[in-house]
Design an enzyme around this catalytic site. Structure first.
Site, short mmCIF file in Angstrom:
data_model
loop_
_atom_site.label_atom_id
_atom_site.label_comp_id
_atom_site.label_asym_id
_atom_site.label_seq_id
_atom_site.Cartn_x
_atom_site.Cartn_y
_atom_site.Cartn_z
N GLU A 13 74.85 46.01 -18.91
CA GLU A 13 74.10 46.78 -17.89
C GLU A 13 74.46 46.14 -16.55
O GLU A 13 73.92 45.10 -16.19
CB GLU A 13 72.59 46.66 -18.15
CG GLU A 13 72.11 47.26 -19.46
CD GLU A 13 72.05 48.77 -19.42
OE1 GLU A 13 72.12 49.36 -18.32
OE2 GLU A 13 71.93 49.37 -20.49
N CYS B 290 69.66 48.00 -8.99
CA CYS B 290 70.91 48.46 -9.56
C CYS B 290 71.05 49.97 -9.39
O CYS B 290 72.13 50.48 -9.10
CB CYS B 290 71.01 48.09 -11.03
SG CYS B 290 69.57 48.58 -11.99
P1 NAD Z 1 74.40 37.89 -11.83
O1 NAD Z 1 75.55 38.54 -12.48
O2 NAD Z 1 74.64 36.93 -10.73
O3 NAD Z 1 73.52 37.10 -12.91
C1 NAD Z 1 72.96 37.75 -14.02
C2 NAD Z 1 72.64 36.72 -15.09
O4 NAD Z 1 73.87 36.20 -15.61
C3 NAD Z 1 71.85 35.52 -14.58
O5 NAD Z 1 70.89 35.17 -15.55
C4 NAD Z 1 72.92 34.44 -14.45
O6 NAD Z 1 72.42 33.13 -14.57
C5 NAD Z 1 73.80 34.78 -15.63
N1 NAD Z 1 75.17 34.25 -15.55
C6 NAD Z 1 75.88 33.90 -14.46
N2 NAD Z 1 77.12 33.48 -14.82
C7 NAD Z 1 77.18 33.58 -16.17
C8 NAD Z 1 78.19 33.31 -17.13
N3 NAD Z 1 79.39 32.87 -16.77
N4 NAD Z 1 77.92 33.55 -18.43
C9 NAD Z 1 76.72 34.02 -18.82
N5 NAD Z 1 75.71 34.28 -17.95
C10 NAD Z 1 75.95 34.07 -16.64
O7 NAD Z 1 73.46 39.09 -11.36
P2 NAD Z 1 72.10 39.00 -10.53
O8 NAD Z 1 72.43 38.66 -9.12
O9 NAD Z 1 71.11 38.18 -11.25
O10 NAD Z 1 71.59 40.51 -10.61
C11 NAD Z 1 72.01 41.50 -9.72
C12 NAD Z 1 73.06 42.38 -10.36
O11 NAD Z 1 72.54 42.93 -11.56
C13 NAD Z 1 73.44 43.57 -9.50
O12 NAD Z 1 74.82 43.78 -9.58
C14 NAD Z 1 72.68 44.72 -10.15
O13 NAD Z 1 73.24 45.98 -9.90
C15 NAD Z 1 72.72 44.34 -11.59
N6 NAD Z 1 71.64 44.97 -12.35
C16 NAD Z 1 71.96 45.96 -13.22
C17 NAD Z 1 70.94 46.61 -13.92
C18 NAD Z 1 71.25 47.73 -14.88
O14 NAD Z 1 70.35 48.18 -15.57
N7 NAD Z 1 72.48 48.20 -14.95
C19 NAD Z 1 69.62 46.21 -13.74
C20 NAD Z 1 69.34 45.20 -12.84
C21 NAD Z 1 70.36 44.57 -12.15
#
Ligand code: NAD
Length: 490
Positions: free
Chosen positions: A235, A269
């Site tokens: 997602e 998102c």
């Molecule tokens: P992010 O990608 O920075 O982090 C998301 C999660 O991944 C965090 O818990 C982070 O610690 C973890 N993470 C980071 N590096 C990792 C790795 N190498 N391996 C595994 N996990 C890792 O995103 P964010 O800033 O927390 O959230 C915002 C983003 O999420 C935006 O792009 C938004 O559009 C998206 N989002 C999508 C949805 C959806 O339903 N499609 C919903 C909410 C947010």
């Protein structure tokens, strides 16, 4: 749990320290996954009805503690308390749906065999993976991870949840509430930490990873999961658009664009980042939009827009606004000077070229790019001209459905912003760079299972095919049957 380090969480609004949490390392993550495996058989075998009762209890725990949960959410990531409260309500609706419907969607059902296999009794059921790892973002730290956690649990999996490092307290609170509802076994555990903790979860012995976050991190998660061939739900990010047709209710469309673009400081998102308006109503729509935006402010206290949660996002928002203006765009509201410390005031841009960063990349700030289009054909073409495809909104009286059907996205809401995400029976997810797989609804339940087919031979077939004793006579009968069954088409 063994840990090596800890990390602090600061309020994005005030900078005040709001908590300190362990950074769980590889061995701590593996220990949590081992415990989750230990609990998996119990949780699977209590069955759908008992699981539903336990999930209902968890729902009641969350409901009773919702003020505290909303406070933590607001402190950690900055959204106004009333928005945090609304997010919890939405998550509860989905949790209830998952608990109520898991048995019907996933339980065993019989399937009719084909003519050649009429001697077989067939059934299919959807089985849990065992342990599911859920990695969540901070922007909707309850609604979003629960979209995976609730459905994975209802399907019979135990869950190890890695909340965002910006909102660990929300994750810990949810797991503590769960432990009060299900004290027997560690069915839902939380591990805290940054990307490294998430990466360790991807490398661990989980049966599936449900990831919600940015597209770039999603690619890293997929690469790590590929090592064990662990399936993933992705997602990811979006660049959603809202279309306004010539016959649309302009006041309602402006209200939706404003909320869709600015609520949660644009850190959604499914947030509206692009607006395409039919030329016949473009000027009128802009007047309405600016009128409605007049008193909207970002700030603390009673302000309806909170701070930008991640300090590094401010540079992205700034770059998008500057680039749009440098390339001929105009800010009718806000602009580069709208960025004030951790707060960004609502910004409405027009005349922005189609390949500008503000039109192409996810901005994740309270900005809208409004563009005039000559026709709905042009609007659809522009909407679809994006690597993302999460959601979309259409405002139209006559042609809403026809326009919606031509949009390439996981969902489209007509005459309301994001309605599809709030309806528990509907799937939620994206296409393209927005990811794949679905949360919510029957698809969201099946996402955390694998299909298991079982057959039982009821009697020996006169046409025994899969045996070395098959005779030339049987081959002749099958050959004739094939002509009858498949050769008379056209
Ligand atoms: P992010 O990608 O920075 O982090 C998301 C999660 O991944 C965090 O818990 C982070 O610690 C973890 N993470 C980071 N590096 C990792 C790795 N190498 N391996 C595994 N996990 C890792 O995103 P964010 O800033 O927390 O959230 C915002 C983003 O999420 C935006 O792009 C938004 O559009 C998206 N989002 C999508 C949805 C959806 O339903 N499609 C919903 C909410 C947010």
């Amino acid at each position: 749990m063994t840990t090596s380090l800890s990390f602090d969480v600061h309020s994005p609004a005030t900078g005040a320290l709001v908590g300190s949490y362990p950074s769980h390392d590889e061995s701590a993550v593996e220990a949590a996954v081992d415990r989750a495996h230990g609990a998996a058989t119990w949780w699977r075998t209590v069955g759908f009805d008992e699981r539903a009762r336990r999930l209902d209890r968890w729902r009641a725990e969350i409901t009773r503690g919702r003020d505290e949960l909303a406070r933590i959410m607001s402190e950690e990531m900055g959204k106004p308390r009333s928005d945090a409260a609304l997010e919890i309500v939405m998550a509860l609706e989905h949790l209830k749906w998952a608990a109520r419907n898991a048995k019907d969607v996933l339980g065993p059902r019989s399937v009719t065999p084909s003519l050649l296999t009429v001697n077989q009794a067939c059934r299919v059921e959807y089985r849990p993976f065992g342990v599911v790892g859920v990695i969540g973002p901070w922007n909707y730290p309850v609604f979003t991870p629960l979209g995976s956690i609730s459905f994975a649990l209802a399907a019979g999996n135990t869950v190890v949840f890695k909340p965002s490092e910006y909102t660990p307290g929300v994750g810990v609170w949810l797991a503590e509430a769960f432990a009060r509802a299900v004290p027997e076994q560690p069915v839902l555990q939380v591990i805290t930490g940054g990307g490294e903790t998430g990466a360790a979860l991807c490398r661990s012995r989980v049966g599936k990873i449900g990831f919600t976050g940015s597209t770039e991190t999603g690619k890293r998660v997929m690469a790590a999961c590929a090592q064990r061939l662990t399936p993933v739900l992705m997602e990811c990010g979006g660049k959603d658009a809202l279309i306004v047709d010539a016959d649309a209710d302009l006041a309602a469309a402006a209200d939706a664009a404003l909320w869709g673009g600015m609520a949660n400081a644009g850190q959604t998102c499914l947030g509206v980042e692009r607006v395409y308006v039919h030329t016949d109503v473009y000027d009128k729509f802009l007047t309405e939009l600016l009128d409605q935006a007049r008193d909207l402010r970002a700030g603390t206290g009673t302000a309806k827009i909170g701070p930008i949660t991640m300090p590094k996002q401010l540079a992205v928002i700034h770059r998008h606004i500057e680039d749009a203006i440098a390339r001929g765009g105009r800010a009718l509201l806000g602009g580069p000077e709208a960025i004030d410390g951790q707060f960004v005031q609502p910004t409405i841009l027009v005349d922005v070229p189609h390949d500008a960063a503000a039109v192409v990349e996810e901005t994740f700030g309270p900005t809208l790019v409004v563009t005039r289009v000559a026709s709905m054909d042009e609007a659809i073409e522009r909407v679809n001209d994006s690597e993302y495809g999460l959601g979309a909104t259409v405002f139209a009286r006559r042609d809403g459905d026809a326009i919606a059907d031509r949009i390439e996205s996981g969902a489209t809401s007509i005459n309301a912003f994001v309605a599809h995400a709030t309806i528990p029976a509907l799937p939620l997810g994206g296409v393209g760079a927005s990811g794949f797989g679905r949360v919510h609804g029957p698809d969201g339940l099946r996402e955390f299972t694998y299909a298991k087919a079982t057959t039982r031979q009821r009697f020996s077939s006169p046409l025994a095919l899969t045996t070395f004793t098959r005779s030339a006579g049987i081959d002749t009968v099958v050959d004739r049957l094939v002509s009858v069954l498949h050769g008379r088409i056209g």
